[in-house]
Structures are given as structure tokens and as C-alpha cells.
Scaffold this motif. Sequence first.
Motif, PDB file in Angstrom:
ATOM      1  N   LEU A  23      11.509  35.233 -54.179  1.00 12.21           N
ATOM      2  CA  LEU A  23      10.809  34.113 -53.549  1.00 12.21           C
ATOM      3  C   LEU A  23      10.262  34.478 -52.180  1.00 12.21           C
ATOM      4  O   LEU A  23       9.184  34.026 -51.804  1.00 12.21           O
ATOM      5  CB  LEU A  23      11.734  32.901 -53.441  1.00 12.21           C
ATOM      6  N   LYS A  24      10.977  35.289 -51.435  1.00 10.51           N
ATOM      7  CA  LYS A  24      10.493  35.700 -50.123  1.00 10.51           C
ATOM      8  C   LYS A  24       9.189  36.474 -50.256  1.00 10.51           C
ATOM      9  O   LYS A  24       8.232  36.243 -49.508  1.00 10.51           O
ATOM     10  CB  LYS A  24      11.530  36.547 -49.387  1.00 10.51           C
ATOM     11  N   GLU A  25       9.116  37.369 -51.223  1.00 15.25           N
ATOM     12  CA  GLU A  25       7.886  38.142 -51.440  1.00 15.25           C
ATOM     13  C   GLU A  25       6.735  37.229 -51.860  1.00 15.25           C
ATOM     14  O   GLU A  25       5.618  37.350 -51.346  1.00 15.25           O
ATOM     15  CB  GLU A  25       8.111  39.215 -52.500  1.00 15.25           C
ATOM     16  N   LEU A  26       7.011  36.281 -52.766  1.00  9.05           N
ATOM     17  CA  LEU A  26       5.974  35.329 -53.182  1.00  9.05           C
ATOM     18  C   LEU A  26       5.487  34.517 -51.989  1.00  9.05           C
ATOM     19  O   LEU A  26       4.280  34.335 -51.800  1.00  9.05           O
ATOM     20  CB  LEU A  26       6.510  34.392 -54.266  1.00  9.05           C
ATOM     21  N   PHE A  27       6.415  34.018 -51.192  1.00  9.45           N
ATOM     22  CA  PHE A  27       6.045  33.232 -50.018  1.00  9.45           C
ATOM     23  C   PHE A  27       5.238  34.070 -49.036  1.00  9.45           C
ATOM     24  O   PHE A  27       4.202  33.628 -48.529  1.00  9.45           O
ATOM     25  CB  PHE A  27       7.301  32.668 -49.335  1.00  9.45           C
ATOM     26  N   ASP A  28       5.722  35.275 -48.741  1.00  7.53           N
ATOM     27  CA  ASP A  28       5.022  36.149 -47.782  1.00  7.53           C
ATOM     28  C   ASP A  28       3.607  36.471 -48.247  1.00  7.53           C
ATOM     29  O   ASP A  28       2.665  36.466 -47.445  1.00  7.53           O
ATOM     30  CB  ASP A  28       5.813  37.438 -47.552  1.00  7.53           C
ATOM     31  N   ASN A  29       3.439  36.730 -49.538  1.00  8.01           N
ATOM     32  CA  ASN A  29       2.106  37.017 -50.080  1.00  8.01           C
ATOM     33  C   ASN A  29       1.191  35.805 -49.978  1.00  8.01           C
ATOM     34  O   ASN A  29       0.025  35.924 -49.610  1.00  8.01           O
ATOM     35  CB  ASN A  29       2.197  37.494 -51.529  1.00  8.01           C
ATOM     36  N   GLU A  30       1.728  34.632 -50.296  1.00 10.18           N
ATOM     37  CA  GLU A  30       0.919  33.410 -50.229  1.00 10.18           C
ATOM     38  C   GLU A  30       0.560  33.087 -48.784  1.00 10.18           C
ATOM     39  O   GLU A  30      -0.564  32.686 -48.479  1.00 10.18           O
ATOM     40  CB  GLU A  30       1.659  32.239 -50.878  1.00 10.18           C
ATOM     41  N   LYS A  31       1.507  33.263 -47.875  1.00 12.84           N
ATOM     42  CA  LYS A  31       1.235  33.023 -46.457  1.00 12.84           C
ATOM     43  C   LYS A  31       0.165  33.981 -45.950  1.00 12.84           C
ATOM     44  O   LYS A  31      -0.737  33.574 -45.199  1.00 12.84           O
ATOM     45  CB  LYS A  31       2.508  33.164 -45.630  1.00 12.84           C
ATOM     46  N   ALA A  32       0.214  35.234 -46.364  1.00 19.50           N
ATOM     47  CA  ALA A  32      -0.803  36.208 -45.956  1.00 19.50           C
ATOM     48  C   ALA A  32      -2.170  35.799 -46.483  1.00 19.50           C
ATOM     49  O   ALA A  32      -3.175  35.882 -45.756  1.00 19.50           O
ATOM     50  CB  ALA A  32      -0.430  37.607 -46.453  1.00 19.50           C
ATOM     51  N   THR A  33      -2.225  35.329 -47.724  1.00 18.93           N
ATOM     52  CA  THR A  33      -3.490  34.853 -48.295  1.00 18.93           C
ATOM     53  C   THR A  33      -4.014  33.670 -47.495  1.00 18.93           C
ATOM     54  O   THR A  33      -5.189  33.621 -47.127  1.00 18.93           O
ATOM     55  CB  THR A  33      -3.291  34.446 -49.771  1.00 18.93           C
ATOM     56  N   PHE A  34      -3.139  32.712 -47.205  1.00 21.63           N
ATOM     57  CA  PHE A  34      -3.527  31.537 -46.434  1.00 21.63           C
ATOM     58  C   PHE A  34      -4.015  31.937 -45.042  1.00 21.63           C
ATOM     59  O   PHE A  34      -5.070  31.481 -44.591  1.00 21.63           O
ATOM     60  CB  PHE A  34      -2.349  30.565 -46.341  1.00 21.63           C
ATOM     61  N   ASP A  35      -3.261  32.781 -44.364  1.00 21.68           N
ATOM     62  CA  ASP A  35      -3.639  33.216 -43.016  1.00 21.68           C
ATOM     63  C   ASP A  35      -4.991  33.920 -43.010  1.00 21.68           C
ATOM     64  O   ASP A  35      -5.798  33.734 -42.094  1.00 21.68           O
ATOM     65  CB  ASP A  35      -2.564  34.129 -42.421  1.00 21.68           C
ATOM     66  N   THR A  36      -5.261  34.717 -44.036  1.00 21.86           N
ATOM     67  CA  THR A  36      -6.550  35.410 -44.149  1.00 21.86           C
ATOM     68  C   THR A  36      -7.685  34.406 -44.327  1.00 21.86           C
ATOM     69  O   THR A  36      -8.738  34.524 -43.695  1.00 21.86           O
ATOM     70  CB  THR A  36      -6.528  36.412 -45.317  1.00 21.86           C
ATOM     71  N   LEU A  37      -7.467  33.403 -45.188  1.00 27.34           N
ATOM     72  CA  LEU A  37      -8.489  32.378 -45.406  1.00 27.34           C
ATOM     73  C   LEU A  37      -8.768  31.606 -44.114  1.00 27.34           C
ATOM     74  O   LEU A  37      -9.926  31.341 -43.784  1.00 27.34           O
ATOM     75  CB  LEU A  37      -8.051  31.416 -46.513  1.00 27.34           C
ATOM     76  N   VAL A  38      -7.715  31.276 -43.380  1.00 30.75           N
ATOM     77  CA  VAL A  38      -7.879  30.532 -42.131  1.00 30.75           C
ATOM     78  C   VAL A  38      -8.582  31.401 -41.084  1.00 30.75           C
ATOM     79  O   VAL A  38      -9.540  30.963 -40.434  1.00 30.75           O
ATOM     80  CB  VAL A  38      -6.516  30.030 -41.599  1.00 30.75           C
ATOM     81  N   ALA A  39      -8.134  32.642 -40.926  1.00 31.89           N
ATOM     82  CA  ALA A  39      -8.713  33.533 -39.920  1.00 31.89           C
ATOM     83  C   ALA A  39     -10.192  33.797 -40.178  1.00 31.89           C
ATOM     84  O   ALA A  39     -10.986  33.902 -39.242  1.00 31.89           O
ATOM     85  CB  ALA A  39      -7.946  34.859 -39.889  1.00 31.89           C
ATOM     86  N   SER A  40     -10.572  33.866 -41.448  1.00 29.18           N
ATOM     87  CA  SER A  40     -11.973  34.123 -41.788  1.00 29.18           C
ATOM     88  C   SER A  40     -12.779  32.829 -41.890  1.00 29.18           C
ATOM     89  O   SER A  40     -13.955  32.849 -42.237  1.00 29.18           O
ATOM     90  CB  SER A  40     -12.068  34.905 -43.098  1.00 29.18           C
ATOM     91  N   ARG A  41     -12.108  31.697 -41.597  1.00 29.62           N
ATOM     92  CA  ARG A  41     -12.746  30.367 -41.651  1.00 29.62           C
ATOM     93  C   ARG A  41     -13.351  30.093 -43.023  1.00 29.62           C
ATOM     94  O   ARG A  41     -14.387  29.455 -43.151  1.00 29.62           O
ATOM     95  CB  ARG A  41     -13.790  30.213 -40.551  1.00 29.62           C
ATOM     96  N   ASN A  42     -12.670  30.592 -44.052  1.00 25.22           N
ATOM     97  CA  ASN A  42     -13.113  30.414 -45.437  1.00 25.22           C
ATOM     98  C   ASN A  42     -12.567  29.082 -45.957  1.00 25.22           C
ATOM     99  O   ASN A  42     -11.621  29.038 -46.734  1.00 25.22           O
ATOM    100  CB  ASN A  42     -12.630  31.587 -46.293  1.00 25.22           C
TER     101      ASN A  42
END
Length: 103
Positions: A23-42
Motif C-alpha cells: 500500500l505504501k508503494e501504491l500511495f507513493d506512486n499515486e501521490k507522485a502522479t498527482f504532484d506531477t499533474l499539479v506541478a505541470s498545471r495539468n
Amino acid sequence: MAQFDRNRWRHHSEIASSININLKELFDNEKATFDTLVASRNYNGIIRRYPIRESQILNSIVRELGLSREDYEGMVRKLIINNIEVKNLMKNKLQKLTDFLEN
């Protein structure tokens, strides 16, 4: 009445015990995806990946406002209809869809 089949149960419990979910890996991967979308203003990517209607956020909003979901959605529609700035913003956001449907 169905009989208890000990061998069948043992087989299923062996299968279930071999499943391992990190679950930690799933959460970390999803958080990274979310952070990338936010940072790129996507914002379109955020909306596609995390549709509001499928989340509990609307239920939380209406509960805190003391409204029913139907009343809240009606108020949003009324805001879009009556407020020219919001209406133009929504038209711009939906223009590609409108163009696609009209052609």
C-alpha cells in the motif's frame, strides 16, 4: 444444506495468503502522479484521473453546507446561468467538446 469442503477452503486460503499488496508503494506512486499533474498545471489530467462525481468530495461539500446534493447541483447550474463571468469560463472550458459535438 451445503457441506463444508475442507480441501476447497484450504485451497482458497492458500491463494489468499499469497496475495501481497504494498500500500505504501501504491500511495507513493499515486501521490507522485498527482504532484506531477499539479506541478505541470495539468488540470484536465487531474479531472480525468480524479473525477469529482466518483469521489466523496461532493458529499462532504453538501453536508458542510447543509444542502442536499440536488440542491447544491441546482445552485451551481443557477450560478453558471446567471453569472456571465462563470458562464464564459465554463463555455471556454467546454469549447472543445462543443466543437466536437457540433461537427
